[in-house]
Design an enzyme around this catalytic site. Structure first.
Site, PDB file in Angstrom:
ATOM      1  N   GLY A  87       0.818  -1.214   0.000  1.00  0.00           N
ATOM      2  CA  GLY A  87       0.000   0.000   0.000  1.00  0.00           C
ATOM      3  C   GLY A  87       0.848   1.259   0.000  1.00  0.00           C
ATOM      4  O   GLY A  87       0.537   2.238  -0.691  1.00  0.00           O
ATOM      5  N   ASP A  88       1.948   1.240   0.755  1.00  0.00           N
ATOM      6  CA  ASP A  88       2.864   2.381   0.774  1.00  0.00           C
ATOM      7  C   ASP A  88       3.504   2.564  -0.599  1.00  0.00           C
ATOM      8  O   ASP A  88       3.715   3.690  -1.061  1.00  0.00           O
ATOM      9  CB  ASP A  88       3.956   2.169   1.821  1.00  0.00           C
ATOM     10  CG  ASP A  88       3.391   1.707   3.155  1.00  0.00           C
ATOM     11  OD1 ASP A  88       2.312   2.202   3.533  1.00  0.00           O
ATOM     12  OD2 ASP A  88       4.019   0.856   3.800  1.00  0.00           O
TER      13      ASP A  88
END
Length: 304
Positions: free
Chosen positions: A250-251
């Site tokens: 997600g990052d």
């Protein structure tokens, strides 16, 4: 310049143990230490993509010194604030017949330490990007993300927020440039279960109506959805591949989105790069490299 903030970074100690047995001496068959934390991950992937950033946050003790060394070894500029009490946390992630995690607490962050952070935020200029990512330690004000956005409201800064629950909801009124919940986090906020991309769209719209300019929703194997401030609704399946390590995916999507947006100021380009970068990290032992992202994009042009 891009700035990332990680309030509770970590040294992630990842070990492999054959058939872990509780209450007995177990020996590792593999071990590795990575610098961790959502904002730190964003900085590391940006660096892999050829984009510089400044990592802000807090560190403490001997583990904090090692954390800074590892980050700087990767060529990332850091302005981490060294606190006096406690140490940068160690998160132990054990891979055996079952996966287990033990996460440390982190150092004690005092009001005087937070004041130093605000002085560092004073250096941000119009046109900069600020990424606020991850959870916050219990010793910090629960309103810290909202407080930072209020503090910077008179500057033309694009602020990205990747957080959960009230940390995310409370910043919406300050009109962040981008928020990136996953489908489970989005559903938790609105009290629903969201399984498909079509189900995500109306709730991402609610988040826009509450103030977010752009809403990017990651959905692991189901792909992703982006609602843009100019009215576009973009959806994509997930690229095909074998998930090796979902930590940081997600990052990486956030870093990829920023990379694509800076390149052409085009939201479809940003979305494409976000999806491919998040997937490239998921398909790799470590965080995505530029070569991995470009290969994935080339092989999945039909998705966009």
């Amino acid at each position: 310049m891009i700035y990332t903030v990680t309030f509770n970074p970590s040294l992630d100690y990842i070990i492999g143990v054959d058939h872990f047995k509780l209450g007995q001496v177990n020996r590792t068959k593999s071990e590795v230490i990575f610098p961790g934390g959502k904002g730190i991950n964003v900085s590391m992937v940006l660096k892999n993509m050829g984009i510089d950033s400044v990592a802000l946050g807090f560190c403490g003790g001997f583990t904090g010194e090692e954390f800074v060394r590892l980050i700087q070894e990767k060529g990332i500029k850091t302005e981490l604030i060294k606190v006096k009490e406690g140490i940068t946390r160690i998160n132990v992630k054990m891979k055996s017949d079952e996966e287990s995690e033990i996460n440390g607490q982190g150092p004690n962050i005092l009001p005087s330490d937070i004041e130093i952070l605000y002085r560092k935020l004073d250096q941000l200029k119009d046109g900069d990007i600020l990424v606020l990512a991850g959870s916050i330690p219990d010793v910090m004000p629960k309103s810290i993300y909202m407080d930072i956005m209020e503090y910077l409201k008179d500057k033309k800064i694009d602020i990205v927020v990747d957080a959960t629950k009230n940390l995310l909801v409370n910043v919406l009124e300050h009109k962040p440039f981008l928020v990136k919940p996953n489908n489970h986090e989005l559903g938790e906020i609105y009290g629903v279960e969201l399984k498909t991309r079509d189900e995500v769209v109306p709730y991402a719209k609610k988040m826009q109506e509450a103030g977010a300019r752009n809403v990017l929703v990651s959905m692991a194997g189901e792909g992703a959805v982006l609602l843009t401030e100019d009215g576009q609704v973009l959806q994509s399946e997930a690229p095909k591949g074998t998930v090796v390590n979902s930590v940081g995916a997600g990052d990486s999507m956030v870093a990829g989105f920023i990379t694509g947006y800076l390149d052409k100021k085009d939201y479809k380009e940003a979305f494409t790069m976000g999806v491919c970068t998040g997937s490239a990290s998921a398909f790799s032992v470590e965080l995505a490299t530029k070569a991995e992202v470009e290969a994935l994009r080339k092989n999945n042009q039909h998705l966009f």
